[in-house]
Design a protein around this motif. Structure first.
Motif, PDB file in Angstrom:
ATOM      1  N   GLY A 353      17.778  29.827  11.919  1.00 15.00           N
ATOM      2  CA  GLY A 353      17.836  28.897  13.196  1.00 15.00           C
ATOM      3  C   GLY A 353      18.948  28.460  13.528  1.00 15.00           C
ATOM      4  O   GLY A 353      19.261  28.447  14.768  1.00 15.00           O
ATOM      5  N   THR A 354      20.006  28.147  12.743  1.00 13.99           N
ATOM      6  CA  THR A 354      21.306  28.248  13.241  1.00 13.99           C
ATOM      7  C   THR A 354      21.758  29.263  14.239  1.00 13.99           C
ATOM      8  O   THR A 354      22.559  29.354  15.191  1.00 13.99           O
ATOM      9  N   THR A 355      21.596  30.503  13.616  1.00 16.22           N
ATOM     10  CA  THR A 355      21.903  31.721  14.343  1.00 16.22           C
ATOM     11  C   THR A 355      21.058  31.977  16.024  1.00 16.22           C
ATOM     12  O   THR A 355      21.716  32.376  16.948  1.00 16.22           O
ATOM     13  N   ALA A 356      19.779  31.464  16.041  1.00 14.54           N
ATOM     14  CA  ALA A 356      19.162  31.598  17.066  1.00 14.54           C
ATOM     15  C   ALA A 356      19.840  30.665  18.181  1.00 14.54           C
ATOM     16  O   ALA A 356      19.732  30.803  19.397  1.00 14.54           O
ATOM     17  N   LEU A 357      19.970  29.427  17.599  1.00 10.22           N
ATOM     18  CA  LEU A 357      20.494  28.217  18.660  1.00 10.22           C
ATOM     19  C   LEU A 357      22.131  28.654  19.044  1.00 10.22           C
ATOM     20  O   LEU A 357      22.359  28.653  20.235  1.00 10.22           O
ATOM     21  N   THR A 358      22.680  29.449  18.035  1.00 13.21           N
ATOM     22  CA  THR A 358      24.245  29.983  18.648  1.00 13.21           C
ATOM     23  C   THR A 358      23.867  30.943  19.556  1.00 13.21           C
ATOM     24  O   THR A 358      24.603  30.836  20.703  1.00 13.21           O
ATOM     25  N   ARG A 360      21.472  31.400  21.832  1.00 19.21           N
ATOM     26  CA  ARG A 360      20.800  30.829  22.972  1.00 19.21           C
ATOM     27  C   ARG A 360      21.730  29.835  23.742  1.00 19.21           C
ATOM     28  O   ARG A 360      21.862  30.027  24.797  1.00 19.21           O
ATOM     29  N   THR A 361      22.800  29.227  23.169  1.00 26.59           N
ATOM     30  CA  THR A 361      23.775  28.457  23.801  1.00 26.59           C
ATOM     31  C   THR A 361      24.990  28.926  23.899  1.00 26.59           C
ATOM     32  O   THR A 361      26.052  28.378  24.621  1.00 26.59           O
TER      33      THR A 361
END
Length: 415
Positions: A353-358, A360-361
């Motif tokens: 999840g942290t990787t996907a959020l990074t 994305r933003t």
């Protein structure tokens, strides 16, 4: 001077097969080679390999056993019917040869005694002179087939191994740590690791040795000193002699202490001790001698290895060290495995999840950073406005009071 090559040896399984085919026990084979039964057990399990003269004697004996087995097979192949049948009984012969006498059964009449020479024969009924008809051969009895042993389930095999080895391992681990709870916990953790790797442990030649090595590693881990439980001392043994011996053991370095317990406490051979401690045989012998010297220096009565072995056994047996039930150990191990599995899954999900959020933003194009500011020199400083003089104040009032000449202000009007 060149050394002659060492004689070849069959694989460990073949060594054991040759010994069992010759109907020899490990003790008998050890006496013929000149070693201990534990050494033969280590050779057959593949943990150690004989060297020097012992290897020559062992290879020669195995070659003799192999030749005897080959000769036996050849004889059975060439003469398959030469061996007499064990169930066949000798047939009665006629003439001068008589059948061997047998003891009459309770329901049979007494046998007629033979007449003395020269006396008249007694009258015997004609029916008794006729030979009795031979019984017809019936079908041979078929031996009853024994039921095949029911294989144990993994849980049952683990419970049997735990009940067999856990009490002794707790006492041995107590000699290493001097702490009852730590010894019990180390053995339980070792059995939990064995249940986690049960297929590997079940196929091992010495499952108890596998668990013992794991328990010793956990008990002697340096991380145990950081636990709060380690800071609280436990009550020492009640016997002064046991207390002195335990303190002497705890003063030894961990490696020397482990070597001494395995060799003089458990009774392993020197190669087996070296294999379990992951050291060479000379190093293990040196550690053992140094440990014995340290113990004998404080307790001269234990200079004899036999006396030391007896005292170690007494010290471990005098303490009441119980072990948990096997099903409880299995349950704790399974719960621990589930906890760490779920923790690993949660950590992996958080990382994903942290990787996907990074991703994305994160910016999609490159933005050059703003260059840092630089001081500009050579520009005169800006003068601040000062106070007005009297003349300037009079002129300002005059300009404000007089009507300004110029066109009137235009304003929109409706026509």
């Amino acid at each position: 001077m060149t050394r002659r090559p060492a004689p070849p040896l069959p694989p460990p399984k073949a060594r054991r097969h040759l010994r069992e085919t010759a109907a020899l026990t490990q003790t008998q084979l050890a006496s013929r080679v000149g070693v201990t039964p534990g050494t033969v057990r280590a050779w057959e399990s593949g943990r150690t390999t004989p060297r020097g003269r012992k290897r020559d004697a062992y290879a020669k004996l195995l070659k003799t056993l192999a030749d005897e087995e080959t000769a036996r097979r050849t004889t059975q192949t060439q003469h398959p019917e030469s061996a007499p049948e064990a169930d066949s009984a000798p047939k009665p012969t006629s003439g001068s040869e008589s059948a061997p006498a047998r003891k009459p059964l309770p329901h049979e009449p007494d046998p007629v005694p033979e007449s003395a020479p020269g006396s008249a024969p007694e009258s015997v009924p004609e029916s008794t002179l006729e030979p009795a008809p031979e019984p017809e051969p019936g079908p041979e009895p078929v031996p009853e087939a024994r039921p095949a042993p029911v294989p144990l389930t993994p849980a049952q095999a683990f419970d049997a191994l735990y009940e067999f080895g856990a009490p002794a391992l707790v006492r041995q681990t107590y000699l290493l740590t001097g702490r009852r709870e730590q010894a019990r916990e180390a053995v339980e953790r070792a059995f939990q690791a064995a249940w986690e790797h049960w297929p590997e442990v079940a196929r091992d030649r010495d499952p108890v040795g596998w668990v013992r090595a794991t328990a010793y590693e956990y008990a002697l881990s340096p991380w145990q000193r950081l636990r709060p439980r380690h800071r609280r001392p436990e009550p020492p043994p009640a016997d002064p002699g046991d207390r002195t011996l335990l303190n002497t053991l705890l003063r030894l370095p961990p490696r020397h202490r482990r070597t001494l317990v395995l060799y003089d406490g458990v009774g392993l051979d020197l190669p087996e001790t070296a294999a379990e401690t992951e050291a060479s045989t000379p190093t293990t012998a040196n550690r053992l001698l140094r440990a014995r010297e340290a113990v004998a220096g404080r307790l001269p009565a234990l200079a004899d290895p036999q006396m030391l072995h007896r005292r170690l056994a007494e010290l471990a047996s005098n303490e009441r060290l119980g072990a948990a039930r096997p099903h409880a150990v299995r349950g704790d191990g399974e719960r621990r495995a589930r906890f760490w599995t779920r923790a690993a899954i949660a950590f992996t999900a958080a990382l994903v999840g942290t990787t996907a959020l990074t991703v994305r933003t994160a910016p999609t194009h490159y933005e050059p950073p703003v260059s840092p500011g630089q001081a500009v020199r050579g520009v005169p400083p800006r003068a601040a406005q000062g106070s007005l003089s009297d003349e300037e104040l009079e002129l300002r009032h005059k300009l404000r009071d007089q009507l300004q000449h110029g066109p009137e202000r235009l304003s929109p009007r409706l026509e």
